[in-house]
Design an enzyme around this catalytic site. Structure first.
Site, PDB file in Angstrom:
ATOM      1  N   ASP A 301      77.116  91.620  11.326  1.00 30.68           N
ATOM      2  CA  ASP A 301      76.476  92.238  12.490  1.00 30.68           C
ATOM      3  C   ASP A 301      76.021  93.632  12.081  1.00 30.68           C
ATOM      4  OD1 ASP A 301      75.578  92.650  15.086  1.00 30.68           O
ATOM      5  OD2 ASP A 301      77.551  93.084  15.919  1.00 30.68           O
ATOM      6  N   HIS A 302      75.179  94.238  12.902  1.00 30.85           N
ATOM      7  CA  HIS A 302      74.757  95.618  12.688  1.00 30.85           C
ATOM      8  C   HIS A 302      75.578  96.545  13.583  1.00 30.85           C
ATOM      9  CE1 HIS A 302      70.562  94.192  11.212  1.00 30.85           C
ATOM     10  NE2 HIS A 302      71.339  94.495  10.184  1.00 30.85           N
ATOM     11  N   TYR A 469      74.013  93.840  18.685  1.00 28.05           N
ATOM     12  CA  TYR A 469      73.686  92.502  19.186  1.00 28.05           C
ATOM     13  C   TYR A 469      73.014  91.622  18.148  1.00 28.05           C
ATOM     14  CZ  TYR A 469      73.688  95.900  23.006  1.00 28.05           C
ATOM     15  OH  TYR A 469      73.981  96.962  23.832  1.00 28.05           O
ATOM     16  N   HIS A 470      73.412  91.744  16.878  1.00 26.02           N
ATOM     17  CA  HIS A 470      72.769  90.988  15.806  1.00 26.02           C
ATOM     18  C   HIS A 470      73.763  90.155  14.998  1.00 26.02           C
ATOM     19  CE1 HIS A 470      69.516  94.416  15.776  1.00 26.02           C
ATOM     20  NE2 HIS A 470      69.388  93.594  16.809  1.00 26.02           N
ATOM     21  N   PRO A 471      74.602  89.331  15.625  1.00 29.61           N
ATOM     22  CA  PRO A 471      75.539  88.518  14.847  1.00 29.61           C
ATOM     23  C   PRO A 471      74.807  87.412  14.087  1.00 29.61           C
ATOM     24  CG  PRO A 471      75.629  87.870  17.148  1.00 29.61           C
ATOM     25  CD  PRO A 471      74.737  89.080  17.076  1.00 29.61           C
TER      26      PRO A 471
END
Length: 527
Positions: A301-302, A469-471
């Protein structure tokens, strides 16, 4: 969505393709696979129809958090954050996260995809994936060799240029960072404004761009409000899915393939509930292992940490006025068209890097307590993410019950490399905040580090870090699926969503997920 579930009966149906998850990838697949009128396609979504007005209003996406349109996940206690848990919003509706995100259109860095290919993901180099980005796109900006028109997905320049976003872009240039007009162009580095998945100033989700135009096709059926409980297996072949509808378990059959597009948390959960995953872990839940694979591992994730300052300048805090609502509804313009993260950039925080290691998002409003606490004052924020994190997390089961939420441990800031990158990023942000164009807007500190030595910056990061919100990568190409996205050891089963990324790309992940679905659709059709 009119007709979304009216054509589906009580069970026993047979389809060619069953797609689980009507999100950013699933809607694309439903559109592309149903283009062949001889195929029967079923799209299943656990959440409701995307009918909330806040979905269409770009600036209102955080109002969907912790509602029926959100899976509302939490991480486990994160060791790198001193045991804190973090909120993980995920879209639970038609369009999925494309119906609840900040609409930023970023493809990632070409080095990301070339690294995928070099690592064994055949056919996923930059030259391989670029045609699918272009096929999806209907670009509304100035003509450019880096963009295309005529695709389903509208990509446009933002219609809101808030003075506080302008101030950030100017301040970053004052700090020595050059301006770039297109982060999807020849160079990713620089500061500027983001392209958005908007149409006429309103959100353009994959439900809008791909699913709605296909709903009139008699060979496409859509179920909403129907969770999938497991994939049905006959030996080593996927034959369909089990779903729960109105308290009843139904078996739906797929003659050709089952495709999981449920996202980086739910796709691995469904595989594990079906007996596909780490064998010893599944057995401990009473699930008979069918195929032993490292499902759920390699989660990425980020991680994001932002600075926030109070201001006398009017922010988006007061944007929801009758006049601005009218502007949005009648002319598709005004501050409510803001995606919140209007501006930002990509930067390298140390010498010797071959690509940016941080991305910045600048917002002309307070985004407080992970977006779920009420805004109480005028403020602006800007924050950085670690673009290529070396920390790795895991998705695992909490229970053998399909209704139980999965365990998610991201291991944010677990490595020294990630911690050092975040410390350098915070120093860069503090420098930008001190530039004249932003300093004049600062009324008072609201959320900033108490000290600027390494220990103080790291303490701040551990307290304030949240997901961007980047899984990705929990069913990645190589360990779990092959380069054509087929699950190892099971025929007739693919995963097509962000979970297949070998590594998270440098940038927002919605456009790459749509690309994966476009390319995945061709793979399913044998093209």
């Amino acid at each position: 969505m009119k007709g979304a579930s009216s054509r589906v009966g009580r069970g026993g149906q047979v389809y060619d393709y069953i797609i689980v998850g009507a999100g950013s990838a699933g809607c694309v697949l439903a559109h592309r696979l149903s283009e062949d009128e001889t195929t029967r396609v079923l799209l299943i979504e656990a959440g409701p129809v995307d009918d909330a007005p806040e979905i269409r209003i770009p600036a209102a996406f955080s109002k969907l958090y912790q509602t029926k349109y959100d899976w509302s996940y939490l991480t486990e206690c994160e060791p790198g954050l001193d045991g804190r848990r973090r909120y993980l919003p995920r879209g639970r509706m038609l369009g999925g996260c494309s119906s609840m995100n900040a609409m930023i259109y970023i493809r990632g860095n070409r080095r990301d995809y070339d690294a995928w290919a070099a690592g064994g993901a055949d056919g996923w180099s930059w030259q391989d994936v670029l045609p699918y980005f272009l096929r999806a796109e209907d670009f509304g900006g100035a003509p450019s060799p880096w963009h295309s028109t005529g695709g389903p997905l509208t990509v446009s320049e933002g219609r809101s240029r808030h003075p506080l976003a302008d101030a950030y872009v100017t301040a970053a240039q004052e700090a020595g960072y050059h301006y770039t007009s297109d982060f999807n162009g020849p160079e990713q580095d620089g500061v500027g404004y983001y392209h958005l998945t908007q149409r006429g100033g309103l959100r353009c989700s994959t439900a809008d761009a791909y699913l709605r135009p296909a709903l009139s096709r008699p060979n496409l059926e859509v179920l909403t409000g129907v969770p999938c409980t497991r994939v049905l297996l006959d030996g080593d072949r996927a034959t369909g899915v089990e779903v729960e509808r109105d308290g009843e378990l139904l078996c739906l059959r797929a003659e050709r393939e089952v495709v999981l597009s449920a996202g980086a948390y739910n796709s691995p959960q469904l595989l594990m509930l079906s007996g596909i995953g780490p064998g010893s872990e599944l057995a401990s839940y009473g699930i008979t292992p069918r195929v032993d694979l490292p499902v759920g591992e390699n989660l990425q994730d980020h991680p994001h940490v932002g600075l926030c300052y109070l201001t006398e300048t009017e922010s988006l805090f007061t944007a929801e006025t009758p006049e601005n609502v009218r502007l949005l509804e009648t002319e598709g313009r005004g501050p409510l068209t803001s995606n919140v993260g209007e501006a930002g950039g990509f930067h390298r925080t140390r010498e010797g890097l071959d690509a940016p290691d941080i991305q910045v998002h600048a917002t002309p409003v307070m985004f407080h307590e992970e977006g779920i606490s009420p805004v109480a004052d005028h403020a602006f924020m800007f924050g950085a993410v670690v673009l290529a994190p070396t920390s790795r997390g895991k998705v695992s089961l909490r229970s053998a019950l399909p209704s139980a939420k999965p365990r998610v441990l991201h291991n944010y800031l677990a490595t020294e490399e990630d911690r050092a990158t975040m410390i350098r990023a915070l120093r860069m942000l503090l420098d930008i905040a001190a530039q004249p164009s932003l300093a004049k807007h600062r009324r008072a500190d609201f959320r900033v580090p108490r000290s600027t030595d390494d220990a103080g910056l790291l303490d701040f990061a551990r307290r304030e870090l949240q997901t961007l919100y980047h899984p990705t990568s929990s069913c990645s190409i190589g360990p779990v699926v092959d380069s054509r996205l087929r699950v190892h050891g099971v025929s007739g089963l693919r995963v097509v969503d962000a979970s297949v990324m070998p590594t998270v790309v440098r940038g927002n992940t919605n456009a790459p997920t749509i690309m994966i679905a476009e390319k995945g659709a061709d793979m399913i059709r044998g093209l």
